[in-house]
Structure formats: structure tokens, C-alpha cells
Design a protein around this motif. Structure first.
Motif, PDB file in Angstrom:
ATOM      1  N   VAL A 173       0.845  -1.184   0.000  1.00  0.00           N
ATOM      2  CA  VAL A 173       0.000   0.000   0.000  1.00  0.00           C
ATOM      3  C   VAL A 173       0.881   1.235   0.000  1.00  0.00           C
ATOM      4  O   VAL A 173       1.772   1.377   0.841  1.00  0.00           O
ATOM      5  N   VAL A 174       0.657   2.120  -0.974  1.00  0.00           N
ATOM      6  CA  VAL A 174       1.360   3.397  -1.017  1.00  0.00           C
ATOM      7  C   VAL A 174       0.736   4.269   0.066  1.00  0.00           C
ATOM      8  O   VAL A 174      -0.487   4.400   0.147  1.00  0.00           O
ATOM      9  N   CYS A 175       1.576   4.853   0.920  1.00  0.00           N
ATOM     10  CA  CYS A 175       1.108   5.670   2.039  1.00  0.00           C
ATOM     11  C   CYS A 175       1.675   7.079   1.941  1.00  0.00           C
ATOM     12  O   CYS A 175       2.839   7.259   1.577  1.00  0.00           O
ATOM     13  N   GLN A 176       0.856   8.044   2.289  1.00  0.00           N
ATOM     14  CA  GLN A 176       1.278   9.439   2.337  1.00  0.00           C
ATOM     15  C   GLN A 176       1.771   9.745   3.746  1.00  0.00           C
ATOM     16  O   GLN A 176       1.092   9.431   4.734  1.00  0.00           O
ATOM     17  N   LEU A 177       2.931  10.373   3.841  1.00  0.00           N
ATOM     18  CA  LEU A 177       3.499  10.743   5.133  1.00  0.00           C
ATOM     19  C   LEU A 177       2.716  11.923   5.707  1.00  0.00           C
ATOM     20  O   LEU A 177       2.530  12.935   5.041  1.00  0.00           O
ATOM     21  N   LEU A 178       2.256  11.793   6.943  1.00  0.00           N
ATOM     22  CA  LEU A 178       1.484  12.851   7.603  1.00  0.00           C
ATOM     23  C   LEU A 178       2.292  13.589   8.657  1.00  0.00           C
ATOM     24  O   LEU A 178       1.882  14.651   9.113  1.00  0.00           O
ATOM     25  N   SER A 179       3.427  13.012   9.098  1.00  0.00           N
ATOM     26  CA  SER A 179       4.266  13.652  10.108  1.00  0.00           C
ATOM     27  C   SER A 179       5.724  13.542   9.682  1.00  0.00           C
ATOM     28  O   SER A 179       6.186  12.460   9.372  1.00  0.00           O
ATOM     29  N   GLU A 180       6.416  14.664   9.629  1.00  0.00           N
ATOM     30  CA  GLU A 180       7.809  14.637   9.195  1.00  0.00           C
ATOM     31  C   GLU A 180       8.744  14.077  10.254  1.00  0.00           C
ATOM     32  O   GLU A 180       9.856  13.672   9.948  1.00  0.00           O
ATOM     33  N   SER A 181       8.299  14.047  11.484  1.00  0.00           N
ATOM     34  CA  SER A 181       9.095  13.486  12.570  1.00  0.00           C
ATOM     35  C   SER A 181       8.298  12.381  13.235  1.00  0.00           C
ATOM     36  O   SER A 181       7.098  12.514  13.439  1.00  0.00           O
ATOM     37  N   PRO A 182       8.963  11.290  13.608  1.00  0.00           N
ATOM     38  CA  PRO A 182       8.237  10.205  14.259  1.00  0.00           C
ATOM     39  C   PRO A 182       7.923  10.541  15.714  1.00  0.00           C
ATOM     40  O   PRO A 182       8.641  11.297  16.348  1.00  0.00           O
ATOM     41  N   SER A 183       6.830   9.965  16.201  1.00  0.00           N
ATOM     42  CA  SER A 183       6.547  10.079  17.629  1.00  0.00           C
ATOM     43  C   SER A 183       7.515   9.137  18.334  1.00  0.00           C
ATOM     44  O   SER A 183       8.227   8.386  17.693  1.00  0.00           O
ATOM     45  N   GLY A 184       7.530   9.148  19.617  1.00  0.00           N
ATOM     46  CA  GLY A 184       8.413   8.249  20.347  1.00  0.00           C
ATOM     47  C   GLY A 184       7.834   6.855  20.500  1.00  0.00           C
ATOM     48  O   GLY A 184       8.409   6.020  21.181  1.00  0.00           O
TER      49      GLY A 184
END
Length: 123
Positions: A75-86
Motif C-alpha cells: 500500500v502506497v502511504c502518504q506521510l502525515l508527520s515529518e518526525s516520528p513520535s516516540g
């Protein structure tokens, strides 16, 4: 079974951002984030959940790449956050962004994903 619903098996997530693709460490080499769908979960939802659980990045599944041989869907996914959560289960050293050309040659990705990545490489 509803359209986009997964029959089981593993779903891989293709997260492309700024000419790079997200890869995670696997036992022998780097590969796409992947997970097993939960009961009634669509491939897109499974891919988004797997990416978040492994890496902490929020993504939204947008397009399923069907495998010509009926194998593992991606599945192609669009990135919604440029930084990962912890919250990702993998260490930072187990997650990396690589240029599309490198992923096509060196990563463990199915043929349909290789074709998709080749089609999105800069000319």
C-alpha cells in the motif's frame, strides 16, 4: 469481503517522501515496513498501523499495489508527520530513508513496488 479488505497474510507499506522511501531493518537486509492485518482491517489501515507501530511515523494508506501473482499486497502511504513520535517499536538505527534508486536495487521489495518506485524516480 469489502473492497480493499485484506484476506490475511502480510501487508507492506510504501512510504515515499522527498525522493526517498522508508525502510526498516529486517534479519538479512532492509525492507518495507509490514504487518499482519487485524480481523476486518483493510490493507490501507493495516499498512498505516504497521508503519506507526514500527517507526512512529503517521501515514495514510492511499493506493494498493496489486501483486501480479496474487502475493503480498503493498500500500502506497502518504506521510502525515515529518518526525516520528516516540511510540515506534524499532530503534532509530533500525529505520532509515533511502533514495528510491537504492531501494530498487538493494532493498527487499516486491516487483510491483519496484515498478512503482522506478516510475517515481527523478529523470
Amino acid at each position: 469481503m469489502a473492497v480493499g479488505q485484506c484476506a490475511g497474510g502480510v501487508v507492506r507499506a510504501v512510504v515515499v517522501y522527498d525522493g526517498r522511501v522508508l525502510l526498516v531493518a529486517q534479519p538479512e537486509r532492509w525492507g518495507l515496513p509490514a504487518g499482519v492485518p487485524e480481523a476486518g482491517e483493510t490493507a490501507a489501515a493495516s499498512a498505516a498501523r504497521a508503519v506507526y507501530e514500527l517507526t512512529g511515523y503517521l501515514v495514510d494508506g492511499s493506493q494498493t499495489l496489486a501483486s501480479p501473482d496474487g502475493g503480498t499486497p503493498a500500500v502506497v502511504c502518504q506521510l502525515l508527520s515529518e518526525s516520528p513520535s516516540g511510540g515506534g517499536s524499532l530503534a532509530r538505527a533500525q529505520v532509515r530513508w533511502v533514495p528510491l534508486a537504492e531501494a530498487v536495487v538493494h532493498a527487499d521489495v516486491p516487483g510491483a513496488v519496484r515498478s512503482y518506485l522506478r516510475g517515481h524516480m527523478p529523470a
